[in-house]
Design a protein around this motif. Sequence first.
Motif, mmCIF file in Angstrom:
data_model
loop_
_atom_site.group_PDB
_atom_site.id
_atom_site.type_symbol
_atom_site.label_atom_id
_atom_site.label_comp_id
_atom_site.label_asym_id
_atom_site.label_seq_id
_atom_site.Cartn_x
_atom_site.Cartn_y
_atom_site.Cartn_z
ATOM 1 N N PRO A 32 -14.558 -12.046 6.784
ATOM 2 C CA PRO A 32 -13.414 -12.805 7.323
ATOM 3 C C PRO A 32 -13.797 -13.725 8.484
ATOM 4 O O PRO A 32 -13.225 -14.823 8.623
ATOM 5 C CB PRO A 32 -12.442 -11.712 7.770
ATOM 6 N N LEU A 33 -14.759 -13.310 9.300
ATOM 7 C CA LEU A 33 -15.198 -14.153 10.416
ATOM 8 C C LEU A 33 -15.867 -15.422 9.901
ATOM 9 O O LEU A 33 -15.624 -16.518 10.417
ATOM 10 C CB LEU A 33 -16.164 -13.371 11.317
ATOM 11 N N TRP A 34 -16.718 -15.265 8.865
ATOM 12 C CA TRP A 34 -17.363 -16.448 8.297
ATOM 13 C C TRP A 34 -16.343 -17.343 7.598
ATOM 14 O O TRP A 34 -16.477 -18.578 7.599
ATOM 15 C CB TRP A 34 -18.454 -16.030 7.306
ATOM 16 N N ALA A 35 -15.335 -16.734 6.981
ATOM 17 C CA ALA A 35 -14.298 -17.534 6.313
ATOM 18 C C ALA A 35 -13.550 -18.404 7.321
ATOM 19 O O ALA A 35 -13.298 -19.592 7.077
ATOM 20 C CB ALA A 35 -13.327 -16.613 5.574
ATOM 21 N N ASN A 37 -14.751 -19.333 10.187
ATOM 22 C CA ASN A 37 -15.720 -20.302 10.686
ATOM 23 C C ASN A 37 -15.806 -21.528 9.771
ATOM 24 O O ASN A 37 -15.803 -22.674 10.237
ATOM 25 C CB ASN A 37 -17.090 -19.628 10.803
ATOM 26 N N TYR A 38 -15.871 -21.305 8.456
ATOM 27 C CA TYR A 38 -15.954 -22.416 7.520
ATOM 28 C C TYR A 38 -14.638 -23.186 7.448
ATOM 29 O O TYR A 38 -14.624 -24.408 7.306
ATOM 30 C CB TYR A 38 -16.343 -21.907 6.128
ATOM 31 N N ALA A 39 -13.514 -22.468 7.523
ATOM 32 C CA ALA A 39 -12.216 -23.128 7.439
ATOM 33 C C ALA A 39 -11.947 -23.994 8.672
ATOM 34 O O ALA A 39 -11.446 -25.119 8.564
ATOM 35 C CB ALA A 39 -11.113 -22.087 7.274
ATOM 36 N N ALA A 40 -12.278 -23.472 9.851
ATOM 37 C CA ALA A 40 -12.049 -24.221 11.094
ATOM 38 C C ALA A 40 -13.167 -25.208 11.394
ATOM 39 O O ALA A 40 -13.036 -26.043 12.287
ATOM 40 C CB ALA A 40 -11.905 -23.245 12.270
ATOM 41 N N ASP A 41 -14.289 -25.097 10.652
ATOM 42 C CA ASP A 41 -15.452 -25.964 10.855
ATOM 43 C C ASP A 41 -16.037 -25.827 12.258
ATOM 44 O O ASP A 41 -16.635 -26.755 12.800
ATOM 45 C CB ASP A 41 -15.106 -27.422 10.570
ATOM 46 N N LYS A 42 -15.846 -24.655 12.850
ATOM 47 C CA LYS A 42 -16.454 -24.366 14.144
ATOM 48 C C LYS A 42 -16.338 -22.869 14.410
ATOM 49 O O LYS A 42 -15.518 -22.168 13.821
ATOM 50 C CB LYS A 42 -15.782 -25.151 15.269
ATOM 51 N N TRP A 43 -17.199 -22.379 15.320
ATOM 52 C CA TRP A 43 -17.192 -20.962 15.685
ATOM 53 C C TRP A 43 -16.273 -20.763 16.886
ATOM 54 O O TRP A 43 -16.437 -21.413 17.911
ATOM 55 C CB TRP A 43 -18.603 -20.486 16.010
ATOM 56 N N ILE A 44 -15.321 -19.835 16.760
ATOM 57 C CA ILE A 44 -14.311 -19.672 17.804
ATOM 58 C C ILE A 44 -14.310 -18.263 18.412
ATOM 59 O O ILE A 44 -13.452 -17.965 19.239
ATOM 60 C CB ILE A 44 -12.906 -19.974 17.250
ATOM 61 N N PHE A 45 -15.298 -17.426 18.030
ATOM 62 C CA PHE A 45 -15.236 -16.014 18.422
ATOM 63 C C PHE A 45 -16.156 -15.634 19.583
ATOM 64 O O PHE A 45 -16.189 -14.477 19.983
ATOM 65 C CB PHE A 45 -15.561 -15.124 17.217
ATOM 66 N N GLY A 46 -16.949 -16.560 20.103
ATOM 67 C CA GLY A 46 -17.773 -16.269 21.265
ATOM 68 C C GLY A 46 -19.132 -15.692 20.922
ATOM 69 O O GLY A 46 -19.474 -15.440 19.763
#
Length: 307
Positions: A32-35, A37-46
Amino acid sequence: MTFALYERTKSMTDVYLFNMAIADILFVLTLPLWAVNYAADKWIFGDFICKMTRGIYAINFSCGMLLLAFISVDRYIAIVQATKSFKFRARTLAYSKLICLVVWASSILISSSSFLYSESYSFSTNETKEICDHRFDRMSESTMLKSLLLCLQVGFGFFIPFMFMIFCYTFIVKSLQQAQNSKRNKAIRVIVLIVAVFLVCQVPYNIVLLVTAVNMGKLDKSCDNDKIMAYAKYITEAVAFLHCCVNPVLYAFIGVKFRSYFVKIMKDLWCMRYKKYNKRSSRTNSDLCHSRQTSEILTDNASSFTI
């Protein structure tokens, strides 16, 4: 649940499959984290989640593939060396647990760089965005360590398991062809399917990794080539991820014994639920569940889920 709640003596393959299930579950929890990441086109989890996600993926990749190699070796001993298998003390349950401990320790050691060097940072191409990837301080260190990581990943994630599987399953198929058994053809088809799925899922991704390692550090790379390799990595990596989801079908649910014990556990869980919501008839229901479970155990003398 089926492996954990099955209280009888397990074979080595059962222990390996139990550990492989744990590794695959840990990896699936990160999807789910990678999903996102790909959907938002950026990493938002730190940073912390980035290190844990990439570290768990690296552990799963090497641990799962090494366990597949040991499963093929165990099947080789059980089938090809059937007359001598009882003399192998290595086939004891305690030894299989030790092997799994070594596999986990080796996988964690190999994956330690993912925990150390993975972080969330800003990356600028046409626009600045946060990404989760390996990051090194110096360019020379970056090239050398990335090449080493790719070599370890390809070695433990493909070549070592592939060599073990080809060697063991080749001799297993030869032994099965000589045997006069009604289940021979089905067992051969299962082995061919296992090897075929492994190749289809892993060969494209590892080819991309090898090409990336060969081209790393070259100064004449173009942006178009980088984009092509990036897209190739995303696509082949998704296919490689699929292997974790196919493993339960190929190595567990395809076996008749595993399916029967899985159904039995589901029925027992239903009995527990029925007991909770119907206290008046709980004693009778519990006795029925216990009676069915006892009869099933007495009528099955096998010690392994596998076919």
